[in-house]
Design an enzyme around this catalytic site. Structure first.
Site, PDB file in Angstrom:
ATOM      1  N   HIS A 205      59.082 -30.253   4.002  1.00 37.99           N
ATOM      2  CA  HIS A 205      59.512 -30.591   5.388  1.00 37.99           C
ATOM      3  C   HIS A 205      58.596 -31.673   5.710  1.00 37.99           C
ATOM      4  O   HIS A 205      57.398 -31.994   5.056  1.00 37.99           O
ATOM      5  CB  HIS A 205      59.830 -29.698   6.046  1.00 37.99           C
TER       6      HIS A 205
ATOM      7  N   HIS B  21      54.868 -31.697   4.151  1.00 37.76           N
ATOM      8  CA  HIS B  21      54.155 -30.217   3.861  1.00 37.76           C
ATOM      9  C   HIS B  21      55.189 -29.684   2.752  1.00 37.76           C
ATOM     10  O   HIS B  21      56.338 -29.749   2.995  1.00 37.76           O
ATOM     11  CB  HIS B  21      54.287 -29.375   5.232  1.00 37.76           C
TER      12      HIS B  21
ATOM     13  N   HIS C  44      64.694 -28.883  13.642  1.00 33.87           N
ATOM     14  CA  HIS C  44      63.095 -29.358  14.123  1.00 33.87           C
ATOM     15  C   HIS C  44      62.726 -30.319  13.402  1.00 33.87           C
ATOM     16  O   HIS C  44      61.857 -31.167  13.515  1.00 33.87           O
ATOM     17  CB  HIS C  44      62.412 -28.080  13.965  1.00 33.87           C
TER      18      HIS C  44
ATOM     19  N   THR D  18      52.392 -24.168  11.332  1.00 31.15           N
ATOM     20  CA  THR D  18      52.097 -25.106  12.731  1.00 31.15           C
ATOM     21  C   THR D  18      53.446 -24.989  13.296  1.00 31.15           C
ATOM     22  O   THR D  18      53.506 -25.618  14.429  1.00 31.15           O
ATOM     23  CB  THR D  18      51.855 -26.558  12.042  1.00 31.15           C
ATOM     24  N   THR D  19      54.343 -23.916  13.007  1.00 31.32           N
ATOM     25  CA  THR D  19      55.486 -23.758  13.896  1.00 31.32           C
ATOM     26  C   THR D  19      55.498 -22.158  14.040  1.00 31.32           C
ATOM     27  O   THR D  19      54.951 -21.515  13.332  1.00 31.32           O
ATOM     28  CB  THR D  19      56.844 -24.222  13.198  1.00 31.32           C
TER      29      THR D  19
ATOM     30  N   HIS E 144      56.759 -34.184   9.182  1.00 31.18           N
ATOM     31  CA  HIS E 144      56.539 -34.159  10.679  1.00 31.18           C
ATOM     32  C   HIS E 144      56.271 -35.726  11.007  1.00 31.18           C
ATOM     33  O   HIS E 144      55.719 -36.017  10.209  1.00 31.18           O
ATOM     34  CB  HIS E 144      55.161 -33.264  11.026  1.00 31.18           C
TER      35      HIS E 144
END
Length: 307
Positions: A94, A121, A68, A203-204, A96
């Site tokens: 991580h 994040h 992801h 958010t996941t 995005h």
């Protein structure tokens, strides 16, 4: 585990369908959100976040492509103490991003509707719990330090060189490598004093609603080449390039967003940036339409020739 891997835009478990498998994703304090300056409550008593152990550390940082995103595991010697005195220990960091077309940005939080290129994040857990695994089940378990990335005609950001040069080692989902000697503080914005604060969720999936969010007002600057490397280096479980790995903004639902600054520091509203903002929004809308249409059209043969 779940039989079907969740995704953002393809297959059975795209983000619109997350709540079917992960009910909390349909909750009322979800993240990300649009940070609307006119609705933000100014709270001057919010003190600067106190980061400990974020500087250069010569130990090992495992880095993984989890299908992801790219995730950097962080040592628990890194911690963040928030304005109310709560101490959180760092767990992982991580990113995005966008990239599905040259103009598509991929931050999760937006500011007055504007989406930034990338969002960083740093995930932490409350130090009163023994582990991240324990904390993630608790109502006050988690905190995320988030930062937004801008790209203009910036020169290469040297603090990201080592990290970005190793993305080729983890091209495939499930691959890991180890980086030595990272300075996480240098990978964050220069000014960490000013931030937005609100209560939200992961958010996941599983989207647990136990995250105290701190979104830094200042941004990280990366070069176009660096951004393109991040957008094009990694493959997901279907061996497709990981792009647009961001969740759409969620309803605020009577939550309060606080900030310890009055207006956005040094944001130039030039005509060019306004224009870029509108073009970007049009691009986003087209991308959502494309995703929507792609799902509605019966799959004849593999549609590899879509833009």
């Amino acid at each position: 585990g779940h039989g079907v891997e969740w995704t953002y835009s393809e297959g059975m478990l795209d983000e619109a369908h997350w709540p079917l498998e992960y009910p909390k994703c349909g909750g009322r304090r979800q993240s990300p959100i649009d940070l609307q300056m006119k609705k933000v409550q100014y709270n001057p008593s919010l003190r600067a976040l106190n980061l400990t152990g974020y500087g250069l550390w010569h130990g090992e940082f495992p880095v993984t492509n989890n299908g992801h995103t790219v995730q950097i595991s962080l040592p628990s010697t890194m911690s963040m103490t928030t304005s109310d005195g709560t101490q959180y220990l760092a767990k992982q960091m991580h990113f995005h991003w966008g990239g599905a077309s040259s103009e598509i940005s991929g931050s999760e939080h937006t500011v007055d509707g504007m989406r930034y290129v990338i969002e960083i994040h740093v995930v932490h857990y409350n130090s009163k719990y023994n582990s991240y695994e324990e904390a993630q089940k608790e109502p006050d378990g988690l905190a995320v330090l988030a930062a937004l990335v801008e790209v203009k005609d910036y020169t290469e950001n040297a603090y990201y060189s080592k990290f970005i040069s190793h993305l080729e080692d983890i091209r495939y989902a499930g691959q890991s490598t180890v980086l030595r000697g990272l300075d996480i503080e240098d990978m964050l914005p220069g000014d960490l004093r000013y931030y937005y604060s609100y209560l939200g969720s992961l958010t996941t999936p599983p989207c647990t609603e136990n995250v105290h969010w701190f979104v830094v007002a200042d941004t990280v600057k990366l070069s176009k080449t660096q951004v393109e490397k991040l957008e094009n280096s990694l493959l997901n479980h279907q061996n497709k390039t990981i792009q647009n790995d961001y969740r759409r903004t969620q309803p605020l639902n009577h939550r309060v967003v606080e900030a310890n600054f009055m207006s956005r520091p040094h944001q130039e509203y030039t005509l060019a940036s306004k224009l870029h903002f509108y073009l970007n929004n049009i691009d986003q809308t087209l991308e959502y339409l494309r995703r929507f249409i792609e799902q509605k059209i019966p799959k004849r043969k593999k549609q590899e020739n879509w833009p």
